[in-house]
Enzyme design. Structure first.
Site, PDB file in Angstrom:
ATOM      1  N   ASP A   1       4.947   0.142  29.944  1.00 27.11           N
ATOM      2  CA  ASP A   1       5.650  -1.088  30.322  1.00 27.11           C
ATOM      3  C   ASP A   1       7.153  -0.871  30.371  1.00 27.11           C
ATOM      4  OD1 ASP A   1       3.268  -2.395  30.546  1.00 27.11           O
ATOM      5  OD2 ASP A   1       3.639  -3.866  28.973  1.00 27.11           O
ATOM      6  N   ASP A  14       0.608   2.127  25.831  1.00 33.21           N
ATOM      7  CA  ASP A  14       0.697   0.740  26.262  1.00 33.21           C
ATOM      8  C   ASP A  14       2.163   0.301  26.309  1.00 33.21           C
ATOM      9  OD1 ASP A  14      -0.036  -1.812  26.976  1.00 33.21           O
ATOM     10  OD2 ASP A  14      -0.962  -2.329  25.063  1.00 33.21           O
ATOM     11  N   LYS A  69       3.668  10.532  16.505  1.00 33.05           N
ATOM     12  CA  LYS A  69       4.497  10.212  15.339  1.00 33.05           C
ATOM     13  C   LYS A  69       4.031  11.107  14.191  1.00 33.05           C
ATOM     14  CE  LYS A  69       7.757   7.721  13.362  1.00 33.05           C
ATOM     15  NZ  LYS A  69       9.174   7.971  13.688  1.00 33.05           N
ATOM     16  N   ASP A  91       9.475   7.084  18.745  1.00 33.02           N
ATOM     17  CA  ASP A  91      10.735   6.345  18.712  1.00 33.02           C
ATOM     18  C   ASP A  91      11.802   7.031  19.561  1.00 33.02           C
ATOM     19  OD1 ASP A  91      10.469   8.343  16.826  1.00 33.02           O
ATOM     20  OD2 ASP A  91      11.507   7.270  15.224  1.00 33.02           O
ATOM     21  N   TYR A  93      -6.474   0.114  18.712  1.00 38.30           N
ATOM     22  CA  TYR A  93      -7.110  -0.998  19.407  1.00 38.30           C
ATOM     23  C   TYR A  93      -8.623  -1.024  19.183  1.00 38.30           C
ATOM     24  CZ  TYR A  93      -2.731  -1.609  22.035  1.00 38.30           C
ATOM     25  OH  TYR A  93      -1.422  -1.830  22.394  1.00 38.30           O
TER      26      TYR A  93
END
Length: 351
Positions: A247, A243, A187, A219, A142
């Site tokens: 959620d 992020d 990852k 994942d 970001y």
């Protein structure tokens, strides 16, 4: 005791839910003898409309003179066609960077009163669920270099060892105070930043021998969060992964309208619900203010060290839910649905 709270209501449902959080804060202050002084400032779409920028300098000046920030939400379709660097969300990103708010704490808790709203099988969350997701907030993709050239675009994910170390300490310290289990999400089988992330967490773990550190690929973590959520206690991960996972965790609890967050730096904290501006229900008195109210409770705990007052607000929320009060997002067919203001009034009365 006097406290100066900067308030950015923002866009969409932001003003509605923040008004209810302030209502509950005022009732709490009256009960415990605290004076909360509110200083309103602009950010996001509201700031674009009035000042021509998503984060005016006068807003930053107000924040620098405050003890903490209570934040609503930013964004909406009105500003969707602006260039990326001029959109409301850029104000929030810049705010986090300017105030060095590098650690985002997002608790995901299933209230007993709402356990039937959890979309998972009951046996997967038997006995309740309490996960703390810690998201690195000022680095990663970001905030990396970006460019767009005709039919090609790039976003760069970058992390320094220092940035990873400081969020690792937040994760280990949080785990020490809970069930002493920390899962680091990365990852590392693909990304260089994740390999540095994993190496740094391993090195930091030596300082926290009582905490069990576990690594998991992003994942697999996304799958495990719905297949076996109770295996998690504290999760620490980088900006984009956090992020997404937070959620996902929110929906496990039954509604994204229930979950608060704290964004912490060395000497300052910003508190906001994890949901967005929900422009589709803005002004309709349908928004659930609980996440904003619980964000205010987190502010009392983390910025002002008012533990009892914070717990009183949390208890009032649970009490309201136990009495059957529901906004539309958490209501069943047989429930009576109440408005944003009615939910705020109910919780304030239970303080």
């Amino acid at each position: 005791m006097d406290y100066k709270i900067a308030v950015i209501k923002g866009d969409g449902i932001g003003p509605e839910i923040i008004d209810e959080a302030i209502k509950v804060l005022d009732k709490t202050g009256k009960k415990y003898g605290h004076n909360f002084q509110y200083m309103e400032a602009l950010a996001g779409g509201a700031a674009i409309d009035e000042k021509g920028t998503p984060l005016p300098e006068e807003t930053l000046n107000i924040l620098r003179t405050s003890d903490a920030l209570l934040f609503g939400a930013v964004g909406g379709p009105k500003w969707d066609n602006l260039p990326g660097n001029e959109r409301p969300e850029q104000g929030l990103l810049k705010l986090r960077k300017e105030l060095c708010l590098y650690a985002n704490l997002r608790p995901a808790v299933i209230f007993d009163e709402l356990k039937d709203s959890c979309p998972l099988r009951p046996d997967l969350v038997e006995g309740g669920l309490d996960i703390l997701i810690i998201r690195e907030l000022t680095g990663g993709i970001y905030f990396g270099k970006k460019y767009t050239e005709k039919d090609k675009a790039a976003d760069t994910m970058e992390y320094s060892k220092y940035e990873i170390e400081r969020i690792a300490h937040v994760g280990f310290l949080a785990a020490q105070k809970r069930n002493k289990r920390l899962t680091s999400i990365d990852k590392a089988n693909v990304l260089e930043t994740s390999r540095l992330w994993r190496k740094t967490f391993e090195e930091t773990a030596v300082e926290y021998p009582s905490v069990q550190l576990n690594h998991m690929y992003i994942d697999n973590a996304a799958m495990q969060l719905v297949a076996n959520p109770k295996q998690f206690d504290v999760i620490a991960t980088e900006n984009m992964f956090g992020d997404i996972l937070s959620d996902e965790a929110a929906m496990i609890t039954g509604s994204i309208g229930l979950l608060p967050s704290a964004s912490l730096g060395k000497n300052y904290g910003m508190y906001e619900p994890i949901h967005g501006s929900a422009p589709d229900i803005a002004g309709k008195k349908k928004a659930n203010p609980i996440a904003a109210i619980l964000s205010a409770a987190m502010m009392l705990k983390y910025s002002f060290a008012l533990q009892e007052e914070s717990e009183n607000i949390e208890s009032a929320v649970k009490n309201a839910l136990s009495k059957g009060y529901r906004t539309a997002d958490i209501a069943k067919k047989e429930d009576r649905i109440i408005s944003t203001v009615e939910m705020g009034d109910t919780i304030a009365e239970l303080i």
